[in-house]
Structures are given as C-alpha cells and as structure tokens.
Design an enzyme around this catalytic site. Structure first.
Site, PDB file in Angstrom:
ATOM      1  CG  PHE A   1      -0.998   0.391   2.269  1.00  0.00           C
ATOM      2  CD1 PHE A   1      -0.467   1.658   2.369  1.00  0.00           C
ATOM      3  CD2 PHE A   1      -1.325  -0.089   1.010  1.00  0.00           C
ATOM      4  CE1 PHE A   1      -0.265   2.440   1.246  1.00  0.00           C
ATOM      5  CE2 PHE A   1      -1.131   0.679  -0.126  1.00  0.00           C
ATOM      6  CZ  PHE A   1      -0.602   1.952  -0.009  1.00  0.00           C
TER       7      PHE A   1
ATOM      8  CG  ASN B   1      -3.823  -2.467  -0.459  1.00  0.00           C
ATOM      9  OD1 ASN B   1      -3.326  -2.533   0.656  1.00  0.00           O
ATOM     10  ND2 ASN B   1      -3.198  -2.905  -1.539  1.00  0.00           N
ATOM     11  CE  LYS B   2      -1.500  -5.178   3.093  1.00  0.00           C
ATOM     12  NZ  LYS B   2      -1.037  -4.246   2.055  1.00  0.00           N
ATOM     13  CG  ASN B   3      -8.737  -8.047   4.634  1.00  0.00           C
ATOM     14  OD1 ASN B   3      -8.019  -7.836   3.656  1.00  0.00           O
ATOM     15  ND2 ASN B   3      -9.461  -9.144   4.759  1.00  0.00           N
TER      16      ASN B   3
ATOM     17  CB  SER C   1      -8.156   0.455   5.376  1.00  0.00           C
ATOM     18  OG  SER C   1      -8.449  -0.693   4.610  1.00  0.00           O
TER      19      SER C   1
END
Length: 377
Positions: A181, A183-185, A187
């Site tokens: 997603f 906002n993930k590390n 992205s």
C-alpha cells in the site's frame, strides 16, 4: 496543508520510467514484470521461498486462509493490536477471530505466551503481525504452532526487510502476506505478495489468485498454450504490470530506505529520552533487525490525545493512530471484550503515530518532537 506529512513516497524518475515502459510495451495484465517481481522478491526473502504477486495485502491474507482450508467453526488467533483487515478476513471465511494481547507496554507484539493462552480445540491458525516493523519472537511462536499442529500465517505488512535469528520475516510462516500500500516501506499504491516454502501451497495460491486457471493470459498470448483448465474455484486477485514494474524499483530502494528509517527512529528516541513520552521496542529481540515502518509513541495516561493531535495539526504536523481498537468499530460492537486484552487496550487508548519516511530530515524530526512536547505542557 501539512508542513510535515505523516508519510511521503520515496519515488523519483526511476518509478516514472518503469511505469512508462510498461505503457509503451502495450501489455498491462500479468506478464514478464510480474514474474520478475515474484522471482526477485523470492530471492530477497531467501531460502526456498516462492512468491505470488497479488492485488493487495488483504487479498493475500484472504488467500492464505483459503489455501489453509480455514472455514466455519474454526478459530484464528490474531493480535489485538493490528489493522482491521486481519479480523475481517477471518470473518469473511466464516471463522472466529480470537485476540491475543501484546507482550507489554514496551513490546507491542504478541508473544508465544499470549498466543498459547488463546489456543482451544478449535484453533486452526495464528496470524502474527510484526508491529511497526519490529519482529515477533518467531522461533518461539513457530515452535508453539508446531507443537499444537496450528498453521502459522505471518502478516508482514509492516516488516519487509526485517529479520530475527538471521532469517527474514516472511519466511517463518506456512504462508506470509505482504502489503505494498502507498504508506508501506515498499510502496506501489495497491498490491501485495503471498509467500510460502511449500510447493503445494504455492500452486494452490496461484490458482486462488486467478480464477483457478491453469495457464495465464500471457501464456496464450505467447503461443505457449491454447486454452486452460480450472483446477478449483478461484478469485481475481491479480497484480498488474505497472505495479510490478514500480515494485521492482522500490525493492531495490528498500534496504537504503529501511536504514534511513532506523537513523530517524534513533533521533526520535534521543529527543524523547527522559520525557513523559515513550517509544516501544527500546529493547529488541536478540539478533533481530527492524524495518522501522512507523514511529509509534505512547502518550502519558492523563493526556488528551485528541488535543495533542490538534496541537500538532496547528503547526502543520500530521499524525495518526495505529490502531483504533476492534471494539470501537460498529461491525465488531459487543464482539470483543477489551478486558481480555488489557495491554493492547491501554496502548490503543494512548498510542500516537508520528511522521516517518526516508526523505524526512533530522531538522523535521526535531520540529516534530519539539511540537509534541510543547503540546503536553
């Protein structure tokens, strides 16, 4: 609106060019870039891990439960402190989610001990979450699951690149689920990955991802197949080529991004030492590496969190909550008793998430912590 956002994409011309090449190539559905992303991610995790790229992390979790034949009347143990997707997918397959408490106010992950307290004759699987990127005690949890004959699913949405005992998070479970997603590390907007070291599960996950079909559209396009069989009922949880192309670029950036997150987290800790605000996981598991996904803090008990969020907002600083408790949602009203998981209940009431992303500067970290401490006065 925000002077300092909660999160910013770690994107540049490399992602733009990767997406453009897909568009110019004229093939958008699952193709060579999907295969490349799966193969490269498998290599990154190590061991005999096999990966299946999917449309999102929730799809990955849903597929994991289906592949392990979790069904009505089964129970699945999940953390009391996690995103609602972990409870939702258990409900969607007709099983019952059972909440395991956090270890302590300094270690917000579930432990083997907290899981063991929840095991009954109906327990079919355990889902663990490496909260904020900090690994759970996987050796102990994996041994517990083997002892009781329970399936182990890793939710690695927070922890790509994290490890414990020299072994990557995402390689301990029967099946592991990643989210990509925004906002993930790592992205890519929407997207996820399912990983397993079991060949039979890998094949079944591939069927579940794409209608149970035995050949891909790409195989027919390339002339490698004329038609297809349907091995079992499946879903459409496919990833597209654009996201896979961006994912390959992001995977290459992941180690440096995680290292930068570690330095920023260290600055937050230094700024807040001896303050009334605490940061969890001050003592990590031996031989473990965090992915430093988010920066959660625990506010003092007497503080009004809403007022703190508003004070930060007035200075242009975005914050968030990870996570509102399940029992606060209409869909789960009366389903869970917060008294059963008192540590998680206290964390949910006092947690605040501060900005953290690779391009965040040290000066911005100092501004955030100064504003936070001012808000507590």
């Amino acid at each position: 609106m925000w002077n300092i956002q909660l999160f910013k994409l770690n994107f540049d011309d490399l992602e733009r060019e990767a997406a453009a090449q897909v568009v110019e190539g004229g093939w958008l559905t699952m193709g060579e870039r999907i295969l490349g992303f799966e193969s490269t991610f498998s290599d990154y995790l190590g061991g005999d891990t096999k990966c299946v790229a999917v449309s999102n992390g929730t799809a990955a979790l849903h597929m994991a439960l289906l592949a392990l034949d979790v069904e009505a009347e089964d129970e699945v143990i999940i953390p009391a402190l996690t995103f609602v997707a972990d409870a939702n997918v258990v409900q969607m397959v007709g099983a019952k989610p059972v909440l395991a408490d956090c270890r302590s106010l300094s270690d917000w992950n579930v432990s083997a001990e907290s899981i063991k307290k929840c095991i009954t004759s109906r327990t079919k699987a355990v889902i663990v979450v490496h909260y904020a990127g900090f690994p759970c005690d996987m050796p102990a949890i994996a041994e517990l699951c083997r002892e009781y004959g329970i399936h182990l699913i890793e939710d690695v949405a927070h922890a790509p690149g994290a490890s414990v005992g020299g072994r990557n998070c995402g390689t301990w479970g029967d099946i592991s689920c990643f989210s990509f997603f925004s906002n993930k590390n790592l992205s890519i907007g929407e997207g996820g990955m399912v990983a397993t070291q079991d060949e039979g599960l890998h094949q079944r996950l591939g069927y579940l991802r794409s209608h149970g079909m035995t050949t891909l559209t790409l195989d027919r396009h390339k002339g490698r197949a004329i038609t297809y069989d349907v091995a079992e009922p499946g879903l459409n949880y496919r990833m597209d080529e654009i996201r896979a192309a961006i994912g390959l670029v992001q995977l290459d950036k992941l180690p440096a991004g995680n290292a930068r997150r570690a330095k920023l987290t260290a600055r937050y800790r230094a700024n807040l030492v001896n303050s009334p605000v605490t940061i969890p996981f001050d003592v990590m598991l031996p031989d473990s590496v965090s992915a430093y996904h988010i920066l959660p803090v625990l506010l003092p008990e007497e503080v009004d969190r809403v007022k703190v969020i508003e004070a930060l907002k007035q200075k242009g600083i975005q914050s968030s909550i990870h996570y509102p408790p399940f029992w606060s949602f209409s869909a789960y009203e009366g389903y869970f008793d917060p008294a059963d998981t008192p540590v998680a209940a206290e964390i949910c009431a006092r947690e605040l998430t501060l900005p953290l992303f690779p391009s965040l500067t040290i000066d911005e970290v100092d501004s955030v912590t100064s504003a936070l401490l001012e808000a507590l006065v």
